[in-house]
Design an enzyme around this catalytic site. Structure first.
Site, mmCIF file in Angstrom:
data_model
loop_
_atom_site.group_PDB
_atom_site.id
_atom_site.type_symbol
_atom_site.label_atom_id
_atom_site.label_comp_id
_atom_site.label_asym_id
_atom_site.label_seq_id
_atom_site.Cartn_x
_atom_site.Cartn_y
_atom_site.Cartn_z
ATOM 1 C CB CYS A 84 -0.867 0.124 1.078
ATOM 2 S SG CYS A 84 -1.868 -1.573 1.654
ATOM 3 C CB CYS A 207 -12.787 -1.906 5.884
ATOM 4 S SG CYS A 207 -13.218 -3.208 7.198
ATOM 5 C CB SER A 208 -10.024 1.620 3.118
ATOM 6 O OG SER A 208 -9.137 0.454 3.040
ATOM 7 C CB ILE A 210 -12.625 -3.139 -3.146
ATOM 8 C CG1 ILE A 210 -12.095 -4.007 -2.327
ATOM 9 C CG2 ILE A 210 -11.983 -3.362 -4.707
ATOM 10 C CD1 ILE A 210 -12.310 -5.552 -2.016
ATOM 11 C CE LYS A 328 -15.509 3.569 5.743
ATOM 12 N NZ LYS A 328 -16.044 3.225 4.410
ATOM 13 C CG HIS A 332 -6.467 1.793 0.324
ATOM 14 N ND1 HIS A 332 -5.387 2.284 -0.267
ATOM 15 C CD2 HIS A 332 -6.285 0.684 1.239
ATOM 16 C CE1 HIS A 332 -4.486 1.968 0.214
ATOM 17 N NE2 HIS A 332 -4.616 1.045 0.911
#
Lengths: 390, 132
Positions: A84, A207-208, A210, A328, A332
């Site tokens: 990342c 969670c960030s 997809i 978020k 991402h």
């Protein structure tokens, strides 16, 4: 040390971009950055492209060649991978190539096309950022790794589940002001707590997402950048690495590489953290933002819960964090994230951030994490080349 | 993909089946998984058999899993501090997430992990279980 200036930025919309391929995304952000810089693509001496998973997600590797082909160039063009943190590591390579005399003008990209595979396949691909032999084999996911850090942190510092949810609530609010953000909806603490559990205690809204997206910046040597209208300067850059696996780490409640990278970047910039006006941190999961603001020294250790409750991390608060909506809510796209953080800081320092503008900003900082803290890059940016004391 | 490869798992049997680590011949630090170079820069190691007893430092319950693990979902995973010092990632079995606490004592158990691929080769390894 010679300064490097940022003379152009460009980013695609972030989101589920069904109509755009990996190549389309890369082309869009590259052309936008070149246009923003008001240069010709033929002025570019070198290209770096940060990306993590194009082989897994699109069956396409060799992105160096793809990036130069788009621009009809034959210059050296190199793909950089550091999970990342790929985008920020690519930026450092570009900066070092200029400092080392290899190039005058460098194009740096970050790109990730994630939605051509199903979520489970994406989950497996992203686990490549951890230790496959021990963490992957035990069925861990990235959310699982950060969930274990969240549990350890909450146990040690008595952070409540409600306080943790404030990260996502704030970042969704910020994203409503950012045209390129993946999400433009506000959320509440209750919605975070009641969304489905992904890895206990983290829920879906911790969670960030997809996301597909690409971002690019044009870097130039000091004497060249000075001829441009309003270059933004890289004042300092630091990278630190740590163990690939989380279990081998000395602490589970902080990311020591963040602290080391920040110290290196700030020392190079000859600035204290208190001089930083605006910060983009790596909030791949809500707990990551909590640890980041403490690891960087923006707030005292263990105080994140209280400081978030006071609203201090909002764009109009005392310690503005993730004005673009963060990972978020802006989204991402793994390799693109580090460059999008730079895009946002340049927007803020140019006073072009619109409704989310934090006021007059002189100094900005980006913090980009690969894996569970295995690679961390911190960069410090300024409107002026020299530290004026502010 | 790679997770279906029996060879990839087979070569780690001593570590995966019986928690065999190694110990530096000079400073005595115990490593699991095995290391080739010690923090003290020594390269001389001896095999070291871990007891498999330890305590839970942190844990989670995975509800959204990678595709290979979908049949056993949900399942608990933790970081265990082994009695001899090393910390290791391991599944915590025979308990729900509500029955676990940071600091709980655990011991190793030998369990099935997955059956994958067309050949259906079964992967085994060490998991951890609370000591009552």
């Amino acid at each position: 040390m010679e300064k490097v200036g940022i003379i152009g930025i460009g980013a695609t919309k972030f989101g589920e971009l069904w109509k755009q391929s990996l190549r389309d995304l890369l082309a869009e952000s590259q052309l936008k950055a070149i246009e923003d810089a008001k240069i010709s693509e033929k002025d570019i001496d070198l290209i770096f492209t940060g990306n993590m998973c194009s082989g897994d997600f699109s069956g396409q590797n060799h992105l160096g060649s793809m990036a130069s082909e788009i621009l009809n160039l034959n210059v050296p063009s190199i793909r950089v991978e550091a999970a990342c943190a790929s985008g920020s590591v690519a930026l450092r390579q570009g900066m070092q190539a200029i400092r080392g005399g290899e190039a005058d003008i460098v194009l740096v990209n970050g790109v990730e096309k994630m939605t051509d595979v199903q979520t489970r396949q994406a989950t497996t691909g992203l686990m490549g950022a951890g230790d496959e032999e021990w963490e992957g084999f035990n069925g861990l996911t990235f959310c699982g790794l950060y969930a274990m850090m969240a549990r350890a942190y909450m146990h040690k510092y008595r952070l409540t589940r409600e306080q943790l949810a404030l990260v996502s609530v704030k970042n969704h609010k910020h994203a409503t002001y950012n045209p390129i953000a993946h999400y433009h909806n506000e959320i509440t603490v209750d919605q975070v707590l009641n969304s489905s559990i992904i890895a206990d205690p983290l829920t879906l809204l911790d969670c960030s997402p997809i996301t597909d997206g690409s971002a690019s910046v044009v870097l130039a040597r000091e004497d060249i950048a000075r001829k441009f209208e309003s270059p933004i300067w890289i004042l300092g850059s630091g990278q630190a690495n740590d163990t690939l696996s989380l279990h081998a780490r000395k602490s589970l409640t902080e990311i020591p590489a963040s602290t080391h990278a920040a110290q290196r970047a700030l020392m190079q910039a000859k600035l204290g953290i208190d001089k930083v006006n605006v910060t983009e941190v790596h909030d791949c999961f809500s707990i990551a933002e909590v640890m980041a603001i403490e690891d960087l020294g923006l707030i005292p250790r263990g105080e994140a819960g209280r400081i978030m409750e006071e609203g201090q991390t909002y764009f109009d608060g005392k310690v503005p964090v993730n004005s673009c909506g963060g990972l978020k809510a802006c989204g991402h796209p793994i390799g693109a994230t580090g460059i999008k953080q730079v895009w946002e800081i340049v927007k803020q320092l140019r006073n072009e951030a619109g409704k989310r503008q934090i006021g007059k900003a002189n100094i900005g900082l980006t913090h980009n994490v690969g894996g569970t803290g295995s690679t961390v890059v911190v960069n410090v940016f300024g409107r002026d080349r020299e530290n004026k004391g502010y | 993909m790679h997770r279906q490869s029996p060879i990839l798992r087979w070569r780690k049997f001593p570590e995966r089946y019986r928690l065999e680590g190694n110990r530096c011949n000079r400073c005595g630090i115990v490593y699991f998984p095995k290391k080739e170079l010690c923090e003290c820069s020594c390269k001389e190691f001896s095999s070291f058999q871990l007891s498999g007893k330890g305590k839970i430092l942190t844990y989670t319950e995975i509800k959204s899993s990678p595709e290979e693990f979908s049949e056993m979902t949900p399942y608990c995973v933790g970081i265990i501090e082994l009695a001899e010092g090393p910390k290791i990632t391991g599944q915590i079995t025979d308990a729900t997430v509500d029955e676990l606490k940071v600091g709980d004592d655990v011991e190793q158990v030998f369990r099935k992990f997955l059956a994958v691929g067309d050949s259906g080769v079964i992967h085994y390894g060490v998991k951890f279980k609370k000591i009552e």
